[in-house]
Design an enzyme around this catalytic site. Structure first.
Site, PDB file in Angstrom:
ATOM      1  CE  LYS A  70     -19.179  -1.232 -26.376  1.00  0.00           C
ATOM      2  NZ  LYS A  70     -19.017   0.205 -26.519  1.00  0.00           N
ATOM      3  CG  ASP A 106     -20.165   2.889 -29.211  1.00  0.00           C
ATOM      4  OD1 ASP A 106     -21.309   3.151 -28.790  1.00  0.00           O
ATOM      5  OD2 ASP A 106     -19.457   1.980 -28.729  1.00  0.00           O
ATOM      6  CG  LEU A 229     -16.852  10.690 -25.805  1.00  0.00           C
ATOM      7  CD1 LEU A 229     -16.420   9.304 -26.264  1.00  0.00           C
ATOM      8  CD2 LEU A 229     -17.652  11.362 -26.906  1.00  0.00           C
ATOM      9  N   GLY A 252     -22.306  14.359 -24.248  1.00  0.00           N
ATOM     10  CA  GLY A 252     -22.252  12.944 -24.632  1.00  0.00           C
ATOM     11  C   GLY A 252     -23.625  12.293 -24.762  1.00  0.00           C
TER      12      GLY A 252
HETATM   13  N1  LIG Z   1     -21.833   9.039 -24.680  1.00  0.00           N
HETATM   14  C1  LIG Z   1     -21.714   7.777 -25.020  1.00  0.00           C
HETATM   15  O1  LIG Z   1     -22.556   7.184 -25.708  1.00  0.00           O
HETATM   16  C2  LIG Z   1     -20.493   7.023 -24.582  1.00  0.00           C
HETATM   17  C3  LIG Z   1     -20.091   5.854 -25.258  1.00  0.00           C
HETATM   18  C4  LIG Z   1     -18.931   5.203 -24.839  1.00  0.00           C
HETATM   19  C5  LIG Z   1     -18.219   5.709 -23.759  1.00  0.00           C
HETATM   20  N2  LIG Z   1     -18.660   6.830 -23.140  1.00  0.00           N
HETATM   21  C6  LIG Z   1     -17.910   7.391 -22.008  1.00  0.00           C
HETATM   22  O2  LIG Z   1     -16.573   7.616 -22.433  1.00  0.00           O
HETATM   23  C7  LIG Z   1     -15.693   7.452 -21.333  1.00  0.00           C
HETATM   24  C8  LIG Z   1     -14.538   6.539 -21.738  1.00  0.00           C
HETATM   25  O3  LIG Z   1     -15.003   5.237 -22.037  1.00  0.00           O
HETATM   26  P1  LIG Z   1     -14.009   4.134 -22.630  1.00  0.00           P
HETATM   27  O4  LIG Z   1     -14.825   2.928 -22.842  1.00  0.00           O
HETATM   28  O5  LIG Z   1     -13.206   4.696 -23.741  1.00  0.00           O
HETATM   29  O6  LIG Z   1     -13.028   3.899 -21.385  1.00  0.00           O
HETATM   30  P2  LIG Z   1     -11.545   3.296 -21.414  1.00  0.00           P
HETATM   31  O7  LIG Z   1     -11.376   2.368 -22.564  1.00  0.00           O
HETATM   32  O8  LIG Z   1     -11.289   2.831 -20.037  1.00  0.00           O
HETATM   33  O9  LIG Z   1     -10.598   4.585 -21.708  1.00  0.00           O
HETATM   34  C9  LIG Z   1     -10.510   5.643 -20.789  1.00  0.00           C
HETATM   35  C10 LIG Z   1      -9.546   6.703 -21.308  1.00  0.00           C
HETATM   36  O10 LIG Z   1      -9.561   7.809 -20.402  1.00  0.00           O
HETATM   37  C11 LIG Z   1      -8.243   8.042 -19.900  1.00  0.00           C
HETATM   38  N3  LIG Z   1      -8.323   8.440 -18.507  1.00  0.00           N
HETATM   39  C12 LIG Z   1      -9.018   7.813 -17.514  1.00  0.00           C
HETATM   40  N4  LIG Z   1      -8.863   8.478 -16.346  1.00  0.00           N
HETATM   41  C13 LIG Z   1      -8.034   9.525 -16.608  1.00  0.00           C
HETATM   42  C14 LIG Z   1      -7.491  10.565 -15.807  1.00  0.00           C
HETATM   43  N5  LIG Z   1      -7.777  10.680 -14.495  1.00  0.00           N
HETATM   44  N6  LIG Z   1      -6.675  11.482 -16.401  1.00  0.00           N
HETATM   45  C15 LIG Z   1      -6.378  11.388 -17.722  1.00  0.00           C
HETATM   46  N7  LIG Z   1      -6.859  10.413 -18.521  1.00  0.00           N
HETATM   47  C16 LIG Z   1      -7.692   9.500 -17.979  1.00  0.00           C
HETATM   48  C17 LIG Z   1      -7.500   6.729 -20.074  1.00  0.00           C
HETATM   49  O11 LIG Z   1      -6.116   7.010 -20.142  1.00  0.00           O
HETATM   50  P3  LIG Z   1      -4.994   5.856 -19.858  1.00  0.00           P
HETATM   51  O12 LIG Z   1      -4.813   5.135 -21.172  1.00  0.00           O
HETATM   52  O13 LIG Z   1      -3.809   6.638 -19.454  1.00  0.00           O
HETATM   53  O14 LIG Z   1      -5.551   4.995 -18.774  1.00  0.00           O
HETATM   54  C18 LIG Z   1      -8.089   6.219 -21.400  1.00  0.00           C
HETATM   55  O15 LIG Z   1      -7.480   6.847 -22.492  1.00  0.00           O
HETATM   56  C19 LIG Z   1     -16.558   6.925 -20.171  1.00  0.00           C
HETATM   57  O16 LIG Z   1     -16.895   8.007 -19.353  1.00  0.00           O
HETATM   58  C20 LIG Z   1     -17.792   6.398 -20.851  1.00  0.00           C
HETATM   59  O17 LIG Z   1     -18.940   6.475 -20.019  1.00  0.00           O
HETATM   60  C21 LIG Z   1     -19.773   7.506 -23.533  1.00  0.00           C
END
Ligand SMILES: NC(=O)c1ccc[n+]([C@@H]2O[C@H](COP(=O)([O-])OP(=O)(O)OC[C@H]3O[C@@H](n4cnc5c(N)ncnc54)[C@H](OP(=O)(O)O)[C@@H]3O)[C@@H](O)[C@H]2O)c1
Length: 289
Positions: A70, A106, A229, A252
Site C-alpha cells: 500500500k 478505506d 473494523l 466492519g
Molecule cells: N473492515 C475493513 O474493510 C478493514 C479494512 C482494513 C483493516 N481492517 C481490519 O483492521 C484491523 C487492523 O488492520 P491494520 O492494517 O491497521 O493493522 P496494523 O497496521 O497491524 O495495526 C494493528 C493495530 O492494532 C493494535 N493491536 C494489535 N494487537 C493488539 C492487542 N493484542 N492489544 C492492543 N492493541 C493491539 C496495534 O498496536 P501496536 O502499535 O501496539 O502494535 C496497532 O495499533 C485488522 O483486523 C484488519 O482486518 C478492516
C-alpha cells in the site's frame, strides 16, 4: 462471456489467496452485466514496479492494492488523490489512459458505511480511535477531512499513537488531537462524552473470536456509537457488549463493502450494487452472525 472487449481489474498483494475482493467484485460486475473480470495477482515486493508497468502496458483498468504494497506503490504512480496523499497509502489504482492515479478508499468506505447504516456524520464530533496502524490512519484522516472536532488516538504502543496524532495535527485543521495510552482507567476518567469509538485492532477476529476487547463496559458506555473494523465475525465480542449496554453499533463489514464499492465506481464509472457485494462476502465468511 470473456471476449476481446473484456476489461481487466484486480488486486496486487502478497498473499492474496484469502482476499474476499475477487468474489465481491465479480459478483457485482456480473449482476450489472459489465464486461470486466477481477483477478488477484500475488506480487513480490521486489516486483511491484514491474507489476505497475504491466498495468500500463496491458491497459488493465485498475487494481486494489493490499498488504504489503500500500505504501510501496506510491513512488511509481503518476498522481495521488487528496486522501491517498494525506494517508500516505494507496488501496486503489485507477489507470486513466496510461496515467496511474493512486486513491485510498478505506477511510471513505468507513465513513460511507456509517452514513448509510446509521446516518452518522463526523462533522463536529468527538471520536476515540483505538489502535494506530494502517487502518486507523485511513479512518482518522477521513474523519478529520469530514469535519470531526476532537480526535483521540489510544494505542498499546504509545509512540505509534503519538506519531499518528502529530501527523494529523500537522496536516489537518482539527480543534483537538490527542495521543493517549491504552489504559482503561485513564481513558474512562479523562475522556469527554464521545460520539463514536472505533476499534481498529484485530482483536476478536476469526478464529480468536472470544478474546476480550481492549476496552471495558464503562468506556463503551461513554459513546453513542461503537464500531469495529473486524468483519469476521460480523458481530465481534465488542459489538455484542455495546449492544447489550444499549449503545448503537456498526460492524466492519460495511467498510469492506464500501471501500470496494468506491473503487468499483472509480474503475467503471457506475454505481456498485452493495447488496450483491455484501451477499458475496457473507458467503465466504466462516462466521456470519
Ligand atoms: N473492515 C475493513 O474493510 C478493514 C479494512 C482494513 C483493516 N481492517 C481490519 O483492521 C484491523 C487492523 O488492520 P491494520 O492494517 O491497521 O493493522 P496494523 O497496521 O497491524 O495495526 C494493528 C493495530 O492494532 C493494535 N493491536 C494489535 N494487537 C493488539 C492487542 N493484542 N492489544 C492492543 N492493541 C493491539 C496495534 O498496536 P501496536 O502499535 O501496539 O502494535 C496497532 O495499533 C485488522 O483486523 C484488519 O482486518 C478492516
Amino acid at each position: 462471456m470473456i471476449n476481446s472487449s473484456t476489461k481487466l481489474v484486480g488486486l496486487l498483494g502478497d498473499p492474496v489467496e484469502h482476499s474476499k475482493s475477487p468474489l465481491m467484485h465479480n459478483a457485482v460486475l456480473e449482476k450489472l452485466g459489465l464486461n470486466y473480470r477481477y483477478l488477484a495477482f500475488q506480487v513480490k515486493s521486489e516486483e511491484v514496479k514491474e507489476a505497475l508497468e504491466g498495468i500500463r502496458a496491458l491497459g488493465i483498468k485498475g487494481v486494489n492494492v493490499t498488504i504489503p504494497h500500500k505504501e510501496a506503490v506510491i513512488n511509481n504512480l503518476d498522481d495521488l488523490s487528496k486522501e491517498a496523499e494525506l494517508i500516505g497509502a494507496v488501496n486503489t489504482i485507477e489507470n486513466k489512459e496510461g496515467r496511474l492515479i493512486g486513491h485510498n478508499t478505506d477511510g471513505q468506505g468507513f465513513v460511507r458505511a456509517l452514513a448509510e447504516e446509521v446516518g452518522f456524520s463526523a462533522q463536529g464530533k468527538k471520536i476515540l480511535i483505538i489502535g494506530a496502524g494502517g487502518a486507523a490512519k485511513a479512518v482518522a484522516f477521513q474523519l478529520g477531512l469530514e469535519g470531526a472536532d476532537e480526535l483521540y488516538v489510544a494505542n498499546r504502543t504509545f509512540e505509534t499513537a503519538a506519531n499518528l496524532a502529530s501527523n494529523l495535527e500537522e496536516k489537518l485543521n482539527l480543534s483537538k488531537v490527542e495521543a493517549l495510552r491504552l489504559e482503561e482507567e485513564y481513558l474512562k476518567n479523562n475522556l469527554p462524552k464521545l460520539d463514536l469509538i472505533v476499534d481498529t485492532t484485530p482483536i476478536g477476529m476469526y478464529p480468536q473470536i472470544d478474546v476480550e476487547p481492549v476496552i471495558g463496559d464503562e468506556l463503551i458506555e461513554k459513546a453513542s456509537l461503537v464500531t469495529d473494523l473486524v468483519y469476521n465475525p460480523v458481530e465481534t465480542v465488542l459489538l455484542k457488549r455495546a449492544k447489550k449496554l444499549g449503545v448503537k453499533t456498526v460492524s466492519g463489514l460495511g467498510m469492506l463493502i464500501y471501500q470496494g464499492a468506491i473503487a468499483f465506481e472509480i474503475w467503471t464509472g457506475q454505481e456498485a450494487d452493495v447488496e450483491t457485494m455484501k451477499d458475496a462476502i457473507l458467503s465466504q465468511l466462516e462466521i456470519r452472525n
